[in-house]
Design an enzyme around this catalytic site. Sequence first.
Site, PDB file in Angstrom:
ATOM      1  N   HIS A 143       2.342  11.126  -1.472  1.00 42.84           N
ATOM      2  CA  HIS A 143       1.563  10.795  -0.301  1.00 42.84           C
ATOM      3  C   HIS A 143       1.489  11.834   0.759  1.00 42.84           C
ATOM      4  O   HIS A 143       2.246  11.814   1.792  1.00 42.84           O
ATOM      5  CB  HIS A 143       1.852   9.359   0.354  1.00 42.84           C
ATOM      6  CG  HIS A 143       0.847   8.643   1.283  1.00 42.84           C
ATOM      7  ND1 HIS A 143       0.979   8.103   2.519  1.00 42.84           N
ATOM      8  CD2 HIS A 143      -0.701   9.032   1.235  1.00 42.84           C
ATOM      9  CE1 HIS A 143       0.014   7.950   3.018  1.00 42.84           C
ATOM     10  NE2 HIS A 143      -1.087   8.352   2.302  1.00 42.84           N
ATOM     11  N   HIS A 160       1.081  -1.281  -0.096  1.00 44.37           N
ATOM     12  CA  HIS A 160      -0.018  -0.084  -0.007  1.00 44.37           C
ATOM     13  C   HIS A 160       0.972   1.227   0.071  1.00 44.37           C
ATOM     14  O   HIS A 160       1.866   1.458   0.750  1.00 44.37           O
ATOM     15  CB  HIS A 160      -0.878   0.076   1.128  1.00 44.37           C
ATOM     16  CG  HIS A 160      -1.757   1.243   1.419  1.00 44.37           C
ATOM     17  ND1 HIS A 160      -1.578   1.918   2.490  1.00 44.37           N
ATOM     18  CD2 HIS A 160      -2.599   1.740   0.647  1.00 44.37           C
ATOM     19  CE1 HIS A 160      -2.258   3.110   2.633  1.00 44.37           C
ATOM     20  NE2 HIS A 160      -3.024   2.988   1.412  1.00 44.37           N
TER      21      HIS A 160
END
Length: 341
Positions: free
Chosen positions: A132, A57
Amino acid sequence: MLAVRKARRKLRMGTICSPNPSGTKTSSEVCNADWMASLPPHLHNLPLSNLAIPGSHDSFSYWVDEKSPVGPDQTQAIKRLARISLVKKLMKKWSMTQNLTFREQLEAGIRYFDLRVSSKPGDADQEIYFIHGLFGIKVWDGLMEIDSFLTQHPQEIIFLDFNHFYAMDETHHKCLVLRIQEAFGNKLCPACSVESLTLRTLWEKNCQVLIFYHCPFYKQYPFLWPGKKIPAPWANTTSVRKLILFLETTLSERAPRGSFHVSQAILTPRVKTIARGLVGGLKNTLVHRNLPAILDWVKTQKPGAMGVNIITSDFVDLVDFAATVIKLNDLLQEDTALAKC
């Protein structure tokens, strides 16, 4: 015969990629670099959508740049707060979801990569970065690292899932797709029937890379697969119990044909989770203590048309995640052996 095959496979898959001076194994050093090549022949003809495949992930987030601007994936309120240098240091602890580089993940057995990309607003060039919360490495650098591994391991197949795009116009998309072409060339697998994709058919065509592109732009290129071919339901919870219930429910609703399936075995922090564990970060606050329970769920699963396919995790090196997922394919071997009896 089945026991002999398992023993041979363990010998091939349990080697160390990079021995350390102490001579002991850590979870990140156990090498599954050729696990697909090591699967028994009867699994070579199964659709990839029926195999158990480990993934990560936010795969690129092993490094983020706290000195760069906050990414366009964040709210204006966060961007204002981030003017305080300490805020970025704390953001880094919550933005990072992996410890291992692309190469290290590949050597550990990871074959699915969850990718979020962005341009840097204000930059004159068309460079694309992973993102991110904070910017990561350049996408080009990551692609080249992956391609280097694939060249050395010609029977390994990977899934690159570009599922979030930020601050990108048509020019940026064209630049990114050109980089993908330059990096992988003939290794790219054209979009086709999911059921037709087996290890054997890919090996025969020398294809190793499946690119999923969650943007209408995919229609312009034959090697870009539509995002709908790889659904990845998201539980969005901090509770292991709720996560497992969600994973079980979405697996029961999985389409039997026409797509791959990603089980996101991850917990997602709430605002209050971050506030309580502000200094500890994602790994120490949420992942480390819950990952063993999540891994226990993985161990109870079975691959197949209506079973698990791709399973993703945060910090894949904290437990024997990749090896545990790969081992699920033994259940497919046992089914075949029983059918022959």
